[in-house]
Enzyme design. Structure first.
Site, PDB file in Angstrom:
ATOM      1  CG  LEU A  19      -2.152  -0.999   1.057  1.00 13.69           C
ATOM      2  CD1 LEU A  19      -2.656  -1.341   2.690  1.00 13.69           C
ATOM      3  CD2 LEU A  19      -3.289  -0.506   0.499  1.00 13.69           C
ATOM      4  CG  ASP A  38      10.249  -0.507   3.074  1.00 13.56           C
ATOM      5  OD1 ASP A  38       8.598  -0.193   2.928  1.00 13.56           O
ATOM      6  OD2 ASP A  38      10.446  -0.964   3.581  1.00 13.56           O
ATOM      7  CB  VAL A  74       8.168   4.019  11.664  1.00 13.58           C
ATOM      8  CG1 VAL A  74       7.759   4.643  10.205  1.00 13.58           C
ATOM      9  CG2 VAL A  74       7.538   2.600  11.878  1.00 13.58           C
ATOM     10  CB  SER A 152      -6.322  -2.487  10.679  1.00 15.70           C
ATOM     11  OG  SER A 152      -6.922  -4.079  10.033  1.00 15.70           O
ATOM     12  CE1 TYR A 165      -1.595  -4.780  11.590  1.00 18.94           C
ATOM     13  CE2 TYR A 165      -3.832  -5.806  12.068  1.00 18.94           C
ATOM     14  CZ  TYR A 165      -2.921  -4.653  11.133  1.00 18.94           C
ATOM     15  OH  TYR A 165      -2.663  -3.859   9.399  1.00 18.94           O
ATOM     16  CE  LYS A 169      -2.573  -1.655  11.339  1.00 16.76           C
ATOM     17  NZ  LYS A 169      -1.087  -0.213  10.570  1.00 16.76           N
ATOM     18  CB  ALA A 197      -4.774  -3.762   0.121  1.00 15.06           C
ATOM     19  CB  ALA A 198      -4.252  -9.050  -2.612  1.00 14.12           C
TER      20      ALA A 198
HETATM   21  P1  NAI Z   1       3.285  -5.037   3.699  1.00 15.82           P
HETATM   22  O1  NAI Z   1       4.682  -5.225   4.195  1.00 15.82           O
HETATM   23  O2  NAI Z   1       3.012  -5.201   2.294  1.00 15.82           O
HETATM   24  O3  NAI Z   1       4.210  -3.070   3.809  1.00 15.82           O
HETATM   25  C1  NAI Z   1       4.879  -3.423   4.720  1.00 15.82           C
HETATM   26  C2  NAI Z   1       5.727  -1.750   4.328  1.00 15.82           C
HETATM   27  O4  NAI Z   1       6.441  -1.261   5.788  1.00 15.82           O
HETATM   28  C3  NAI Z   1       7.306  -3.195   3.912  1.00 15.82           C
HETATM   29  O5  NAI Z   1       7.951  -2.581   2.753  1.00 15.82           O
HETATM   30  C4  NAI Z   1       8.531  -3.115   5.058  1.00 15.82           C
HETATM   31  O6  NAI Z   1       9.858  -2.957   4.716  1.00 15.82           O
HETATM   32  C5  NAI Z   1       7.526  -1.518   5.972  1.00 15.82           C
HETATM   33  N1  NAI Z   1       7.963  -1.797   7.101  1.00 15.82           N
HETATM   34  C6  NAI Z   1       7.774  -2.835   8.265  1.00 15.82           C
HETATM   35  N2  NAI Z   1       7.679  -2.774   9.562  1.00 15.82           N
HETATM   36  C7  NAI Z   1       8.787  -1.087   9.028  1.00 15.82           C
HETATM   37  C8  NAI Z   1       9.360  -0.061  10.208  1.00 15.82           C
HETATM   38  N3  NAI Z   1       9.422  -0.882  11.737  1.00 15.82           N
HETATM   39  N4  NAI Z   1       9.587   0.981   9.801  1.00 15.82           N
HETATM   40  C9  NAI Z   1       9.813   1.134   8.254  1.00 15.82           C
HETATM   41  N5  NAI Z   1       9.483   0.758   7.682  1.00 15.82           N
HETATM   42  C10 NAI Z   1       8.950  -0.404   7.598  1.00 15.82           C
HETATM   43  O7  NAI Z   1       1.747  -4.074   4.127  1.00 15.82           O
HETATM   44  P2  NAI Z   1       0.495  -3.920   3.916  1.00 15.82           P
HETATM   45  O8  NAI Z   1      -0.599  -4.724   3.567  1.00 15.82           O
HETATM   46  O9  NAI Z   1       1.185  -2.826   2.755  1.00 15.82           O
HETATM   47  O10 NAI Z   1       0.367  -2.924   4.886  1.00 15.82           O
HETATM   48  C11 NAI Z   1      -0.002  -1.050   5.035  1.00 15.82           C
HETATM   49  C12 NAI Z   1      -0.352  -0.563   6.196  1.00 15.82           C
HETATM   50  O11 NAI Z   1      -1.767  -1.125   5.484  1.00 15.82           O
HETATM   51  C13 NAI Z   1       0.146  -1.790   6.807  1.00 15.82           C
HETATM   52  O12 NAI Z   1      -0.202  -1.078   8.141  1.00 15.82           O
HETATM   53  C14 NAI Z   1      -1.110  -3.282   7.687  1.00 15.82           C
HETATM   54  O13 NAI Z   1      -0.772  -3.313   8.810  1.00 15.82           O
HETATM   55  C15 NAI Z   1      -1.799  -1.585   6.702  1.00 15.82           C
HETATM   56  N6  NAI Z   1      -3.135  -2.745   6.899  1.00 15.82           N
HETATM   57  C16 NAI Z   1      -2.759  -3.938   5.956  1.00 15.82           C
HETATM   58  C17 NAI Z   1      -3.989  -4.548   5.423  1.00 15.82           C
HETATM   59  C18 NAI Z   1      -3.980  -5.212   4.079  1.00 15.82           C
HETATM   60  O14 NAI Z   1      -5.071  -5.555   3.698  1.00 15.82           O
HETATM   61  N7  NAI Z   1      -3.150  -5.545   3.209  1.00 15.82           N
HETATM   62  C19 NAI Z   1      -4.843  -4.462   5.962  1.00 15.82           C
HETATM   63  C20 NAI Z   1      -5.356  -3.702   7.106  1.00 15.82           C
HETATM   64  C21 NAI Z   1      -4.524  -2.888   6.981  1.00 15.82           C
END
Ligand code: NAI
Length: 309
Positions: A19, A38, A74, A152, A165, A169, A197-198
């Site tokens: 995302l 990242d 972060v 979330s 989590y 959230k 999202a996927a």
């Molecule tokens: P993802 O795993 O594809 O991307 C997350 C990114 O955050 C990764 O590139 C990772 O390296 C980076 N990251 C992790 N810990 C970090 C840190 N401490 N400092 C800096 N970067 C860090 O996950 P996605 O699905 O794109 O998730 C993005 C956000 O959306 C997250 O907060 C997740 O909890 C939230 N979310 C996602 C959902 C989904 O369906 N994919 C559903 C609800 C919430």
């Protein structure tokens, strides 16, 4: 009227994948200069690599946009301060912060270690807080800021195996409510995004037919609206597969139990009336609740309370 970000500087955390990457590309495509943060961690928050962030920077630059990468965790205060300093050095302002970085450490509560609980709270809640705290004085000084906290459905509605989590959230709600109030006079608007999202975080949980519908890019238009000049503030925008909805917290009208009726048995006897949703309202500050209760009690005693609504 088209929504543009020309002259605006944005920080997107966790923008190397999923995302965050989609949000960063969306912001850059509409004119924003973007810090691609990242850590390059695994879904469980292990390891570190700058590859993903650099690839997104290259993609933005190849399309004629401006971006820089920063690999701080972060939740690392000094690293975040350095990221904000780099953005200020490069572009002299910061307008938009998208708190998106996140990890998962799913386990049922009986098997959850406190270390796994703390780690998830640290990345989501303290990470969002640390980044927001670092840009806050800049936004106040500029009298302009747009902040998104990524929540979330797990936090808003619950998901088995995600106590860490879900708690982290849901905490975004408390942070948003107060920052909305404290930021309002300086045109700092704070919203929550609840995406579905996927991505690598969720793809193993979804049937293949759903993966294409639930592309991250289907959510980014909602995120862009939340950080635009005409953004709302204090909203929780659910987004997925091109669908959008708002989540709101309501309080029922309530029931006054006076004197001898104010017993556990009295609460039990009146519980259906206490829960009755007719007349429920969204309260917009904590003291509205205090005033409402005190007024009901005062009215029942024929007292006049010198308190507005
Ligand atoms: P993802 O795993 O594809 O991307 C997350 C990114 O955050 C990764 O590139 C990772 O390296 C980076 N990251 C992790 N810990 C970090 C840190 N401490 N400092 C800096 N970067 C860090 O996950 P996605 O699905 O794109 O998730 C993005 C956000 O959306 C997250 O907060 C997740 O909890 C939230 N979310 C996602 C959902 C989904 O369906 N994919 C559903 C609800 C919430």
């Amino acid at each position: 009227m088209s929504i543009r970000f020309d002259g605006r500087v944005a920080i997107v955390t966790g923008a190397g994948a999923g995302l965050g990457r989609s949000h960063a590309l969306g912001l850059a495509a509409r004119g924003a200069k973007v810090v691609i943060n990242d850590l390059g961690a695994s879904t469980q928050g292990e390891g570190q690599s700058s590859d993903a962030a650099s690839a997104v920077v290259d993609e933005i630059r190849a399309a004629g946009g401006e971006a820089i990468a920063h690999g701080t965790d972060v939740a690392d205060e000094a690293g975040v301060r350095d990221m904000v300093d780099q953005a200020m050095k490069a572009w002299g302002r910061i307008d938009i912060l998208v708190n998106n970085a996140g990890i998962l450490r799913d386990k049922t509560f009986s098997k959850m270690t406190l270390e796994d609980f703390r780690k998830v709270v640290d990345v989501h809640l303290m990470g969002s807080t640390t980044c927001t705290h670092a840009v806050w004085p800049i936004l106040r000084e500029q009298k302009y800021g747009r902040i998104v906290l990524t929540s979330s459905a797990s936090g808003l509605y619950g998901n088995f195996g995600q106590s860490n989590y879900g708690a982290a959230k849901a905490a975004m709600l408390g942070l948003m409510n107060v920052l909305h109030m404290e930021g309002a006079r300086d045109d700092i608007r704070v919203n929550m995004l609840a995406p579905t999202a996927a991505t690598r975080m969720t793809e193993s949980l979804m049937p293949p037919e759903a993966l294409e519908l639930l592309r991250p890019e289907a959510i980014t238009p909602g995120l862009l609206y939340l950080v635009s000049d005409d953004a709302p503030s204090r909203t929780i925008l659910g987004a997925g597969a091109g669908c959008y909805a708002l989540t709101r917290v309501y309080e029922t009208e309530g029931v006054l139990l006076e004197g001898d009726a104010n017993t556990p048995e009295g609460v039990a006897a009146q519980f259906d009336a206490i829960a009755d949703p007719s007349g429920q309202k969204e309260l917009t500050d904590a003291f509205q609740q205090t005033r409402k209760y005190a007024r009901k009690a005062a009215d029942a005693r024929g007292l006049n309370l010198p308190w507005g609504d």
